[in-house]
Design a protein around this motif. Structure first.
Motif, PDB file in Angstrom:
ATOM      1  N   CYS A  41       2.507 -28.624  30.789  1.00 36.12           N
ATOM      2  CA  CYS A  41       2.509 -27.265  31.159  1.00 36.12           C
ATOM      3  C   CYS A  41       1.241 -27.031  29.943  1.00 36.12           C
ATOM      4  CB  CYS A  41       3.237 -26.149  29.979  1.00 36.12           C
ATOM      5  SG  CYS A  41       3.859 -25.444  30.946  1.00 36.12           S
ATOM      6  N   CYS A  42       0.263 -25.344  30.650  1.00 30.97           N
ATOM      7  CA  CYS A  42      -0.542 -25.109  30.497  1.00 30.97           C
ATOM      8  C   CYS A  42      -0.181 -24.056  28.741  1.00 30.97           C
ATOM      9  CB  CYS A  42      -1.353 -24.117  31.258  1.00 30.97           C
ATOM     10  SG  CYS A  42      -0.710 -22.904  31.318  1.00 30.97           S
ATOM     11  N   GLY A  43       1.010 -23.793  28.931  1.00 29.97           N
ATOM     12  CA  GLY A  43       1.839 -22.830  27.538  1.00 29.97           C
ATOM     13  C   GLY A  43       1.848 -21.313  27.638  1.00 29.97           C
ATOM     14  N   GLN A  44       1.563 -21.204  29.407  1.00 32.55           N
ATOM     15  CA  GLN A  44       1.895 -19.549  29.568  1.00 32.55           C
ATOM     16  C   GLN A  44       2.518 -19.309  28.671  1.00 32.55           C
ATOM     17  OE1 GLN A  44       0.299 -16.557  33.167  1.00 32.55           O
ATOM     18  NE2 GLN A  44       0.226 -18.589  33.298  1.00 32.55           N
ATOM     19  N   MET A  45       3.696 -20.184  29.657  1.00 23.32           N
ATOM     20  CA  MET A  45       5.249 -19.703  29.478  1.00 23.32           C
ATOM     21  C   MET A  45       5.807 -19.012  27.418  1.00 23.32           C
ATOM     22  SD  MET A  45       8.945 -21.013  30.523  1.00 23.32           S
ATOM     23  CE  MET A  45       8.593 -22.535  29.656  1.00 23.32           C
ATOM     24  N   HIS A  46       5.340 -20.105  26.654  1.00 22.21           N
ATOM     25  CA  HIS A  46       4.852 -20.117  25.957  1.00 22.21           C
ATOM     26  C   HIS A  46       4.682 -19.246  24.734  1.00 22.21           C
ATOM     27  CE1 HIS A  46       6.381 -23.898  26.869  1.00 22.21           C
ATOM     28  NE2 HIS A  46       6.702 -23.778  25.566  1.00 22.21           N
ATOM     29  N   ILE A  47       3.311 -18.772  24.968  1.00 21.35           N
ATOM     30  CA  ILE A  47       2.290 -17.412  24.844  1.00 21.35           C
ATOM     31  C   ILE A  47       2.883 -16.402  25.748  1.00 21.35           C
ATOM     32  CG2 ILE A  47       0.252 -16.749  24.814  1.00 21.35           C
ATOM     33  CD1 ILE A  47      -0.172 -19.835  25.231  1.00 21.35           C
ATOM     34  N   LYS A  51       5.556 -16.570  21.565  1.00 20.84           N
ATOM     35  CA  LYS A  51       6.004 -18.389  20.433  1.00 20.84           C
ATOM     36  C   LYS A  51       4.663 -19.057  20.428  1.00 20.84           C
ATOM     37  CE  LYS A  51      10.385 -16.847  21.703  1.00 20.84           C
ATOM     38  NZ  LYS A  51      11.719 -16.362  20.103  1.00 20.84           N
ATOM     39  N   PHE A  52       3.438 -19.063  19.645  1.00 18.07           N
ATOM     40  CA  PHE A  52       2.298 -19.722  19.262  1.00 18.07           C
ATOM     41  C   PHE A  52       2.834 -20.096  19.197  1.00 18.07           C
ATOM     42  CE2 PHE A  52      -0.401 -15.204  19.143  1.00 18.07           C
ATOM     43  CZ  PHE A  52       0.472 -14.235  20.374  1.00 18.07           C
ATOM     44  N   ALA A  53       3.856 -20.323  17.754  1.00 15.40           N
ATOM     45  CA  ALA A  53       3.529 -22.323  16.933  1.00 15.40           C
ATOM     46  C   ALA A  53       4.232 -22.960  17.797  1.00 15.40           C
ATOM     47  CB  ALA A  53       4.569 -21.510  16.397  1.00 15.40           C
ATOM     48  N   GLN A  54       4.969 -22.296  19.348  1.00 15.42           N
ATOM     49  CA  GLN A  54       5.765 -23.339  19.498  1.00 15.42           C
ATOM     50  C   GLN A  54       5.160 -23.546  21.296  1.00 15.42           C
ATOM     51  OE1 GLN A  54       7.425 -20.990  18.778  1.00 15.42           O
ATOM     52  NE2 GLN A  54       9.736 -21.212  18.559  1.00 15.42           N
ATOM     53  N   ALA A  55       3.451 -22.728  21.599  1.00  8.06           N
ATOM     54  CA  ALA A  55       3.004 -22.659  22.716  1.00  8.06           C
ATOM     55  C   ALA A  55       1.901 -24.221  21.825  1.00  8.06           C
ATOM     56  CB  ALA A  55       2.121 -21.704  22.533  1.00  8.06           C
ATOM     57  N   GLU A  56       1.475 -23.939  20.748  1.00 11.99           N
ATOM     58  CA  GLU A  56       1.030 -24.551  20.046  1.00 11.99           C
ATOM     59  C   GLU A  56       0.233 -26.782  20.464  1.00 11.99           C
ATOM     60  OE1 GLU A  56      -2.043 -26.432  15.932  1.00 11.99           O
ATOM     61  OE2 GLU A  56       0.051 -25.242  16.064  1.00 11.99           O
ATOM     62  N   ALA A  93      -5.274 -21.162  19.126  1.00 13.31           N
ATOM     63  CA  ALA A  93      -4.856 -22.871  18.766  1.00 13.31           C
ATOM     64  C   ALA A  93      -5.650 -22.333  16.956  1.00 13.31           C
ATOM     65  CB  ALA A  93      -6.341 -23.331  19.520  1.00 13.31           C
ATOM     66  N   ARG A  94      -7.045 -21.290  16.966  1.00 15.41           N
ATOM     67  CA  ARG A  94      -6.811 -19.597  16.805  1.00 15.41           C
ATOM     68  C   ARG A  94      -6.452 -19.114  15.353  1.00 15.41           C
ATOM     69  NH1 ARG A  94     -11.314 -18.906  20.174  1.00 15.41           N
ATOM     70  NH2 ARG A  94     -12.951 -20.662  19.755  1.00 15.41           N
ATOM     71  N   ARG A  95      -5.467 -18.479  16.104  1.00 15.53           N
ATOM     72  CA  ARG A  95      -4.207 -17.897  15.102  1.00 15.53           C
ATOM     73  C   ARG A  95      -3.475 -19.117  14.524  1.00 15.53           C
ATOM     74  NH1 ARG A  95      -2.323 -12.460  17.248  1.00 15.53           N
ATOM     75  NH2 ARG A  95      -0.575 -12.652  15.754  1.00 15.53           N
ATOM     76  N   MET A  96      -2.830 -20.053  14.702  1.00 13.40           N
ATOM     77  CA  MET A  96      -2.758 -20.910  13.762  1.00 13.40           C
ATOM     78  C   MET A  96      -3.352 -21.446  13.208  1.00 13.40           C
ATOM     79  SD  MET A  96       0.471 -20.487  15.674  1.00 13.40           S
ATOM     80  CE  MET A  96       1.245 -21.444  13.845  1.00 13.40           C
TER      81      MET A  96
END
Length: 331
Positions: A41-47, A51-56, A93-96
């Protein structure tokens, strides 16, 4: 050119034939296509759910997969996922606090294209019939996805390619720029609103008389195809009691002003009682006929990659030609 296929998780899980069609198109043009192992997955669903921490780690997995081998460009049959790579991944990624991942993600995003974007902007394809041999002799309407319009700014790239397919009968979709109501997790968190938006979209698809509704995002097509299938099956939209469906009634040729042949009249605002079995006091609607539902025989959803990959020698068939429709989508 060496092209990395970014299949996307929904295509891989639900519509692998879309990925196969994408590969067919690219190979037909003489390019080498590879599939980076490990992509998910590209992480779009999490973002989209915050859910930034889960998306990283999902973003990191995508970066690893596409950094594991050499390629010139990556191509995906999804405007939504390509938009997420550039619009969301580096930002998250920057936010994390992971600047290295942000840089890597931005580099991959900068070399990743949505299919029609790649065909038009990179390869200069403007005539699908002449350049790809695309052939699809059916009436087709087209839904532009929100991310394709508003984030990737695809404009007419997809529709122009479709219009140039040999023998296609392309018809404009009314209110095409209105959202279909999917919106990823939006449809799960707000099912009533999502279903109401879907009802509006299906009405406009019905009004075109098209056999097929196409687009560039499998997620939107999944949503619309399911809605068309549900409406054809039941005559209404389950879970949306306040949404009035468009029903189609058959009027007698003996009515004033009627032709000798029976006419079909769309009745906007007809109640669900129009579909009840006479004398039935239950709440379940009668199984509607294809005339009652207002849907053409075989009306379904299909990704534009499959139409572009269709040729006279190896055509994509519709339901009236024996194709299977599952959940409203051509299989």
């Amino acid at each position: 050119m060496k092209i990395a296929l970014f299949a996307t998780c929904i295509v891989d899980a639900m519509y692998p034939e879309v990925a196969q069609a994408t590969v067919t198109i690219l190979r037909r043009l003489g390019h080498e296509v590879i599939f980076p192992e490990g992509q998910t997955c590209c992480g779009q669903m999490h973002i989209n759910s915050g859910k930034f921490a889960q998306a990283e780690p999902v973003i990191a997995a995508h970066a690893r997969a596409f950094s594991s081998t050499e390629w010139d460009v990556a191509v995906a049959p999804s405007a939504s996922c390509v938009a997420s790579l550039g619009h969301q991944q580096p930002m998250v990624a920057r936010r994390m606090g992971n600047e290295a991942l942000a840089t890597e993600a931005a580099d991959i995003a900068g070399r990743t294209y949505e299919l029609s974007q790649f065909l038009t902007d990179v390869l200069g394809i403007t005539d699908a019939g002449a350049d790809l041999g695309s052939y699809f002799p059916h009436r087709v309407t087209y839904h532009p996805s929100c991310h394709g319009m508003r984030l990737l700014r695809l404009g007419d790239r997809q529709s122009n390619l479709l219009r140039s397919v040999k023998e296609i009968d392309f018809v404009e979709l009314p209110l095409a720029d209105s959202c279909c109501g999917f919106g990823g997790t939006f449809s799960v968190k707000n099912p009533e609103v999502s279903s109401a938006m879907l009802a509006d979209k299906v009405r406009t698809i019905q009004s075109t008389g098209a056999e097929v509704c196409t687009g560039g995002d499998a997620s939107c097509l999944l949503h619309m195809g399911g809605g068309m299938s549900r409406f054809q099956r039941t005559g209404n939209f389950e879970g949306t009691p306040d949404v009035t469906a468009v029903h189609v009634k058959q009027t007698s040729s003996t009515e004033a002003g009627a032709d000798n042949a029976d006419q079909l009249t769309a009745v906007v605002g007809a109640s669900d009682d129009d579909h009840r079995i006479p004398g039935d006091q239950g709440t379940q609607p009668q199984e509607p006929s294809q005339v009652q539902s207002g849907l053409r025989v075989g009306q379904s959803a299909v990704h534009l990659a499959r139409i572009l990959a269709s040729t006279k020698e190896d055509p994509l068939r519709v339901q009236s030609e024996g194709a299977t429709v599952s959940g409203g989508s051509l299989r």
